[in-house]
Design a protein around this motif. Structure first.
Motif, PDB file in Angstrom:
ATOM      1  N   PHE A 163       1.072 -12.966 -14.734  1.00  0.00           N
ATOM      2  CA  PHE A 163       2.000 -13.365 -13.884  1.00  0.00           C
ATOM      3  C   PHE A 163       1.469 -14.402 -12.986  1.00  0.00           C
ATOM      4  CE2 PHE A 163       3.678  -8.923 -14.859  1.00  0.00           C
ATOM      5  CZ  PHE A 163       4.544  -9.501 -15.829  1.00  0.00           C
ATOM      6  N   PRO A 164       2.048 -15.442 -12.265  1.00  0.00           N
ATOM      7  CA  PRO A 164       1.706 -16.176 -11.423  1.00  0.00           C
ATOM      8  C   PRO A 164       1.625 -15.578 -10.146  1.00  0.00           C
ATOM      9  CG  PRO A 164       3.909 -16.945 -11.914  1.00  0.00           C
ATOM     10  CD  PRO A 164       3.475 -15.804 -13.055  1.00  0.00           C
ATOM     11  N   LEU A 165       1.008 -16.393  -9.129  1.00  0.00           N
ATOM     12  CA  LEU A 165       0.903 -15.821  -7.737  1.00  0.00           C
ATOM     13  C   LEU A 165       2.173 -15.656  -7.299  1.00  0.00           C
ATOM     14  CD1 LEU A 165      -2.213 -17.535  -6.330  1.00  0.00           C
ATOM     15  CD2 LEU A 165      -2.068 -15.129  -6.794  1.00  0.00           C
ATOM     16  N   GLU A 166       2.980 -16.342  -7.291  1.00  0.00           N
ATOM     17  CA  GLU A 166       4.576 -16.212  -6.776  1.00  0.00           C
ATOM     18  C   GLU A 166       5.000 -15.155  -6.967  1.00  0.00           C
ATOM     19  OE1 GLU A 166       3.210 -18.935  -8.070  1.00  0.00           O
ATOM     20  OE2 GLU A 166       3.542 -20.776  -6.701  1.00  0.00           O
ATOM     21  N   THR A 167       5.072 -14.563  -8.288  1.00  0.00           N
ATOM     22  CA  THR A 167       5.752 -13.420  -9.047  1.00  0.00           C
ATOM     23  C   THR A 167       4.867 -12.300  -8.205  1.00  0.00           C
ATOM     24  OG1 THR A 167       6.222 -14.669 -10.951  1.00  0.00           O
ATOM     25  CG2 THR A 167       6.237 -12.147 -10.849  1.00  0.00           C
ATOM     26  N   LYS A 168       3.754 -12.358  -8.161  1.00  0.00           N
ATOM     27  CA  LYS A 168       2.902 -11.210  -7.646  1.00  0.00           C
ATOM     28  C   LYS A 168       3.271 -11.010  -6.086  1.00  0.00           C
ATOM     29  CE  LYS A 168      -0.964 -11.124 -10.796  1.00  0.00           C
ATOM     30  NZ  LYS A 168      -2.579 -11.318 -10.780  1.00  0.00           N
ATOM     31  N   ALA A 169       3.599 -12.207  -5.529  1.00  0.00           N
ATOM     32  CA  ALA A 169       3.880 -12.169  -4.036  1.00  0.00           C
ATOM     33  C   ALA A 169       5.214 -11.514  -3.947  1.00  0.00           C
ATOM     34  CB  ALA A 169       3.951 -13.507  -3.568  1.00  0.00           C
ATOM     35  N   LYS A 170       6.051 -11.891  -4.519  1.00  0.00           N
ATOM     36  CA  LYS A 170       7.539 -10.913  -4.622  1.00  0.00           C
ATOM     37  C   LYS A 170       7.310  -9.548  -4.894  1.00  0.00           C
ATOM     38  CE  LYS A 170      10.016 -15.188  -5.786  1.00  0.00           C
ATOM     39  NZ  LYS A 170      11.124 -15.790  -6.614  1.00  0.00           N
ATOM     40  N   MET A 171       6.534  -9.422  -5.972  1.00  0.00           N
ATOM     41  CA  MET A 171       6.480  -7.658  -6.313  1.00  0.00           C
ATOM     42  C   MET A 171       5.782  -6.927  -5.241  1.00  0.00           C
ATOM     43  SD  MET A 171       8.444  -8.052  -8.800  1.00  0.00           S
ATOM     44  CE  MET A 171       8.225  -6.099  -8.960  1.00  0.00           C
ATOM     45  N   SER A 172       4.673  -7.753  -4.581  1.00  0.00           N
ATOM     46  CA  SER A 172       4.026  -7.203  -3.761  1.00  0.00           C
ATOM     47  C   SER A 172       4.907  -6.582  -2.308  1.00  0.00           C
ATOM     48  CB  SER A 172       2.770  -8.076  -2.986  1.00  0.00           C
ATOM     49  OG  SER A 172       2.065  -7.382  -2.049  1.00  0.00           O
ATOM     50  N   GLN A 173       5.840  -7.791  -2.180  1.00  0.00           N
ATOM     51  CA  GLN A 173       6.767  -7.414  -0.823  1.00  0.00           C
ATOM     52  C   GLN A 173       7.610  -6.360  -1.436  1.00  0.00           C
ATOM     53  OE1 GLN A 173       8.611 -11.008   0.423  1.00  0.00           O
ATOM     54  NE2 GLN A 173      10.516  -9.945   0.729  1.00  0.00           N
ATOM     55  N   ARG A 174       8.190  -6.370  -2.513  1.00  0.00           N
ATOM     56  CA  ARG A 174       9.002  -5.365  -2.885  1.00  0.00           C
ATOM     57  C   ARG A 174       8.275  -3.916  -2.683  1.00  0.00           C
ATOM     58  NH1 ARG A 174      12.744  -7.516  -7.750  1.00  0.00           N
ATOM     59  NH2 ARG A 174      13.385  -9.586  -6.763  1.00  0.00           N
ATOM     60  N   LYS A 175       7.173  -3.984  -3.112  1.00  0.00           N
ATOM     61  CA  LYS A 175       6.326  -2.599  -3.067  1.00  0.00           C
ATOM     62  C   LYS A 175       6.330  -2.056  -1.574  1.00  0.00           C
ATOM     63  CE  LYS A 175       1.583  -0.832  -3.797  1.00  0.00           C
ATOM     64  NZ  LYS A 175       0.020  -1.258  -4.066  1.00  0.00           N
ATOM     65  N   LEU A 176       5.871  -2.953  -0.720  1.00  0.00           N
ATOM     66  CA  LEU A 176       6.016  -2.555   0.759  1.00  0.00           C
ATOM     67  C   LEU A 176       7.304  -2.085   1.128  1.00  0.00           C
ATOM     68  CD1 LEU A 176       4.239  -5.582   2.392  1.00  0.00           C
ATOM     69  CD2 LEU A 176       3.555  -3.300   2.186  1.00  0.00           C
ATOM     70  N   GLU A 177       8.261  -2.568   0.502  1.00  0.00           N
ATOM     71  CA  GLU A 177       9.630  -2.192   0.779  1.00  0.00           C
ATOM     72  C   GLU A 177       9.876  -0.867   0.455  1.00  0.00           C
ATOM     73  OE1 GLU A 177      12.127  -5.023  -0.909  1.00  0.00           O
ATOM     74  OE2 GLU A 177      11.541  -6.731   0.742  1.00  0.00           O
ATOM     75  N   PHE A 178       9.457  -0.453  -0.847  1.00  0.00           N
ATOM     76  CA  PHE A 178       9.286   0.735  -1.334  1.00  0.00           C
ATOM     77  C   PHE A 178       8.551   1.948  -0.701  1.00  0.00           C
ATOM     78  CE2 PHE A 178       7.066   4.077  -4.201  1.00  0.00           C
ATOM     79  CZ  PHE A 178       8.371   4.690  -4.560  1.00  0.00           C
ATOM     80  N   LEU A 179       7.732   1.385  -0.165  1.00  0.00           N
ATOM     81  CA  LEU A 179       6.465   2.343   0.551  1.00  0.00           C
ATOM     82  C   LEU A 179       7.069   2.552   1.953  1.00  0.00           C
ATOM     83  CD1 LEU A 179       3.054   0.888  -0.438  1.00  0.00           C
ATOM     84  CD2 LEU A 179       4.167   2.951  -1.000  1.00  0.00           C
ATOM     85  N   GLU A 180       8.180   1.632   2.543  1.00  0.00           N
ATOM     86  CA  GLU A 180       8.571   1.924   3.757  1.00  0.00           C
ATOM     87  C   GLU A 180       9.654   2.947   3.538  1.00  0.00           C
ATOM     88  OE1 GLU A 180      10.497   1.467   7.288  1.00  0.00           O
ATOM     89  OE2 GLU A 180       8.359   1.072   6.762  1.00  0.00           O
ATOM     90  N   ASP A 181      10.256   2.859   2.479  1.00  0.00           N
ATOM     91  CA  ASP A 181      11.460   3.828   2.219  1.00  0.00           C
ATOM     92  C   ASP A 181      11.005   5.384   1.756  1.00  0.00           C
ATOM     93  OD1 ASP A 181      13.391   1.861   3.164  1.00  0.00           O
ATOM     94  OD2 ASP A 181      13.720   1.146   1.021  1.00  0.00           O
ATOM     95  N   PHE A 182      10.070   5.000   0.946  1.00  0.00           N
ATOM     96  CA  PHE A 182       9.690   6.490   0.210  1.00  0.00           C
ATOM     97  C   PHE A 182       8.236   7.026   0.332  1.00  0.00           C
ATOM     98  CE2 PHE A 182      12.972   4.354  -2.200  1.00  0.00           C
ATOM     99  CZ  PHE A 182      14.165   5.157  -2.102  1.00  0.00           C
ATOM    100  N   CYS A 183       7.504   6.313   1.097  1.00  0.00           N
ATOM    101  CA  CYS A 183       5.847   6.695   0.870  1.00  0.00           C
ATOM    102  C   CYS A 183       6.001   8.000   1.958  1.00  0.00           C
ATOM    103  CB  CYS A 183       4.996   5.426   1.494  1.00  0.00           C
ATOM    104  SG  CYS A 183       3.440   5.876   1.658  1.00  0.00           S
ATOM    105  N   ALA A 184       4.808   8.767   1.810  1.00  0.00           N
ATOM    106  CA  ALA A 184       4.687   9.995   2.318  1.00  0.00           C
ATOM    107  C   ALA A 184       3.534   9.657   3.045  1.00  0.00           C
ATOM    108  CB  ALA A 184       4.400  11.172   1.487  1.00  0.00           C
ATOM    109  N   SER A 185       2.721   8.555   3.155  1.00  0.00           N
ATOM    110  CA  SER A 185       1.212   8.452   3.837  1.00  0.00           C
ATOM    111  C   SER A 185       1.506   7.152   4.672  1.00  0.00           C
ATOM    112  CB  SER A 185       0.046   8.618   3.000  1.00  0.00           C
ATOM    113  OG  SER A 185      -0.918   8.094   3.541  1.00  0.00           O
ATOM    114  N   ILE A 186       1.207   7.050   5.899  1.00  0.00           N
ATOM    115  CA  ILE A 186       1.170   5.963   6.380  1.00  0.00           C
ATOM    116  C   ILE A 186      -0.243   4.834   6.225  1.00  0.00           C
ATOM    117  CG2 ILE A 186      -0.193   6.699   8.440  1.00  0.00           C
ATOM    118  CD1 ILE A 186       2.434   3.850   8.620  1.00  0.00           C
ATOM    119  N   THR A 187      -1.144   5.663   5.771  1.00  0.00           N
ATOM    120  CA  THR A 187      -2.268   5.177   5.510  1.00  0.00           C
ATOM    121  C   THR A 187      -2.326   4.345   4.009  1.00  0.00           C
ATOM    122  OG1 THR A 187      -3.627   7.138   6.286  1.00  0.00           O
ATOM    123  CG2 THR A 187      -4.838   5.363   4.459  1.00  0.00           C
ATOM    124  N   THR A 188      -1.323   4.899   3.010  1.00  0.00           N
ATOM    125  CA  THR A 188      -1.138   4.150   1.912  1.00  0.00           C
ATOM    126  C   THR A 188      -0.367   2.778   2.218  1.00  0.00           C
ATOM    127  OG1 THR A 188      -1.234   6.189   0.724  1.00  0.00           O
ATOM    128  CG2 THR A 188       0.042   4.100  -0.291  1.00  0.00           C
TER     129      THR A 188
END
Length: 633
Positions: free
Chosen positions: A522-547
């Motif tokens: 995957f190119p960096l652009e795709t990884k950037a979008k997926m990294s952003q979505r990962k943050l959004e998921f963690l914001e909604d469901f993550c149990a650890s602020i450290t993570t």
């Protein structure tokens, strides 16, 4: 008998062997040439020119078995070529006799029943061969009747009617034929009416009408006239006694009674009545002809040809069909559809229109329309076959629907929509085992990894939504990713699957995001979008602020790497000649989806994430939603 051969005998044997070898070589050459022609049409049955070369060759060779095989194969693909039916029949007549020719004519007139030319050729042939025999006249009349029944209502059937009327010697039968044609809107409707008037004026009414019709007509005309003019009738009885002779006895020359000279006058009145009645019919027919005249004049190619029709021709056929359908005469609509299908046999939208119209009249007729379209004229056109399969499925004919789809799959292998329709058919039937077997077959035997991945996604959705087997759905997607690691849609589908699980597994989702970010495909652009979505998921469901904080730091490093990469290639991706300063600037949007690289002195992603370090974690709310999982921009 001596076993020792003399010189002359040896010479004769050698000459004979030489002739045999020459014949064998010639036969091999002939077979080789024939095979070449056959190979061309077998490799591409739609090569009409190749078929014509094959037919020319077998005609020249005059080998009946080869010719029959070639013609029969040709007509399986092109049954509307009436000229070749004529050639086939003429060949059979010359080489095998009239009985075989009749068989060909019968097949031809059934395949293209609206061909007036083929019917006339058949009639001329039959007249020549059997016309002088005892049963010949009835046989000819039988073919004429079959012909006018099949295509007598065609607008351009005038030559057939003229031939029938000219052949018919019985005056009463002639009148009946005129009565039939005068009611049909044809191109030469006025010509038929003029011929009919000549027919009436040339013969006495009792010669051209049946006895019942003649007496009924005479009662209407003569008796009606007498009732209206009783004085004239009485005046004819005022002669002196003895002048009127017994009934049936002719008066001597010069002694005729004046009242008995009215036969010609009566016949004239009867003729006028006959013509006037038909003239009313003629006027109605003329009105119907005028409604269709412009459509008919616009038809430039009523015969079949493999070359495309002009758009104006297709438009005219469509409008003509709509007119007849609105007029409401079912028989005329069918006749026009059949005419249209000869000229537009290679256009599936006209076959679909025909089938749709017939659905309101006959299920078997619809099936016959689809069968002709899909198995003769358009075996490689998918939409008409899919429509046929859907029609059969609606009428619970599942076996035939499956057979239609299999035939299409064989004719045009590799069409994904056909494979999916086969799966859906089995699913709707409740045959889950067959549906799953088809999924597995298409996944394992796909010609490309992308196609295999497509079926894997469909299979996973099927397992999740229809079967309710989340584990198998997950395993299916994971196996597909192993084969096609660079397909982002597989990862997104796997993410979607995990999002729908209750409770959601944070560990599994983070593992999927990690596999995307670690993948070299995957190119960096795709990884950037997926990294952003990962943050959004963690914001909604993550149990650890450290993570969450660790993921943010990883995201920041990825953004800097992407920013540096873009700075190294500011103009590499420019493909137009417009100066940079004149190009419109793209507004920056949330989620990093806009192009903010033109913002000077600022990290393109800082405007979105820069406040995170200052406020503990308080980045703005996101606009991205889960529905975007399938096809990222």
């Amino acid at each position: 008998m001596s076993l020792i051969l003399g010189d002359e005998e040896k010479k004769e044997i050698e000459e004979h062997q030489g002739e045999v070898q020459a014949n064998v070589v010639e036969e091999e050459v002939v077979n080789t040439e024939l095979d070449k022609y056959w190979k061309a049409v077998r490799d591409n049955p739609g090569d009409f020119t190749g078929w014509t070369y094959l037919l020319q060759y077998v005609e020249q060779e005059k080998k009946l078995d080869q010719a029959r095989k070639a013609y029969d194969a040709f007509f399986e693909h092109y049954p509307y070529c009436y000229g070749y039916w004529k050639k086939y029949a003429d060949m059979e007549k010359k080489q095998s006799g009239p009985e075989k020719a009749i068989e060909v004519f019968e097949r031809g007139t059934q395949a293209i029943s609206l061909s007036v030319e083929l019917w006339l050729h058949y009639i001329n042939f039959y007249t020549e061969e059997y016309g002088k025999l005892e049963y010949g006249q009835e046989g000819i009349r039988g073919i004429f009747e079959k012909a006018v029944t099949a295509c007598g209502r065609d607008f351009r059937s005038d030559k057939l009617w003229d031939a029938y009327i000219s052949w018919e010697e019985n005056l009463i039968n002639k009148t009946t034929l005129y009565d039939r044609i005068l009611q049909i809107p044809t191109q030469l409707y006025s010509h038929h009416f003029e011929n009919f008037k000549h027919h009436v004026l040339s013969h006495h009414p009792k010669e051209i009408l049946t006895l019942d019709n003649f007496l009924l007509l005479r009662k209407e005309v003569v008796v009606g006239t007498s009732e209206l003019n009783p004085e004239e009738e009485a005046a004819g009885d005022d002669g002196p006694p003895g002048v009127i002779g017994p009934p049936g006895e002719d008066a001597p020359p010069g002694m005729e009674v004046e009242g008995e000279k009215t036969d010609d006058e009566e016949a004239g009145k009867l003729r006028d009545r006959i013509i006037n009645v038909r003239e009313e019919i003629f006027k109605k027919t003329e009105d119907e002809v005028s409604k269709r005249w412009n459509y008919e004049e616009a038809i430039k190619r009523p015969y079949f040809h493999v070359k495309p029709l002009e758009k104006s021709q297709l438009k005219n056929w469509k409008e003509y069909l709509d007119f007849e359908i609105e007029a409401g005469d079912h028989e005329r609509v069918v006749i026009l559809f059949e005419r249209c299908m000869i000229a537009t046999a290679l256009y599936e939208d006209f076959w679909l229109k025909y089938a749709k119209y017939m659905e309101n009249h006959s299920i078997e007729a619809v099936r016959l329309v689809y069968m002709r379209a899909c198995r003769i004229h358009l075996p490689k056109k998918p939409y008409i076959s899919l429509a046929w399969a859907a029609f059969e499925e609606r009428h619970r004919n599942y076996e035939l629907a499956s057979q239609i789809l299999s035939e299409l799959d064989n004719n045009v292998p590799g069409l994904v929509m056909v494979n999916m329709r086969k799966i859906s058919l089995e699913r709707r039937k409740g045959n889950t085992a067959m549906a799953e077997a088809l999924f597995q077959d298409y996944i394992n035997n796909a010609s490309q990894p992308e196609i295999s991945s497509f079926f894997s996604i469909k299979f996973a959705r099927y397992l999740l939504k229809i079967i309710g087997d989340t584990d198998r759905a997950r395993t299916t997607l994971q196996s597909a990713i192993e084969k096609d690691r660079g397909n982002i849609k597989l990862y997104l589908q796997l993410l979607d699957l995990e999002y729908q699980c209750r409770p959601i597994s944070e560990e599994r989702v983070i593992k999927i995001f990690a596999s995307i970010l670690d993948c070299e495909n995957f190119p960096l652009e795709t990884k950037a979008k997926m990294s952003q979505r990962k943050l959004e998921f963690l914001e909604d469901f993550c149990a650890s602020i450290t993570t969450l904080k660790e993921s943010y730091d990883e995201h920041q490093r990825l953004m800097k790497e992407l920013h540096n990469e873009r700075k190294k290639r500011p103009l590499d991706t420019v493909t137009n000649d417009e100066p940079v300063e004149k190009r419109p600037k793209v507004e920056g949007t949330q989620n990093g989806s806009g192009d903010q690289s033109q913002m000077t002195g600022m990290d393109p992603y800082y405007g979105h994430w820069g406040s995170y370090a200052n406020s503990g974690y308080s980045y703005p709310p996101q606009q991205w939603g889960y529905g975007q999982h399938y096809y990222p921009s």
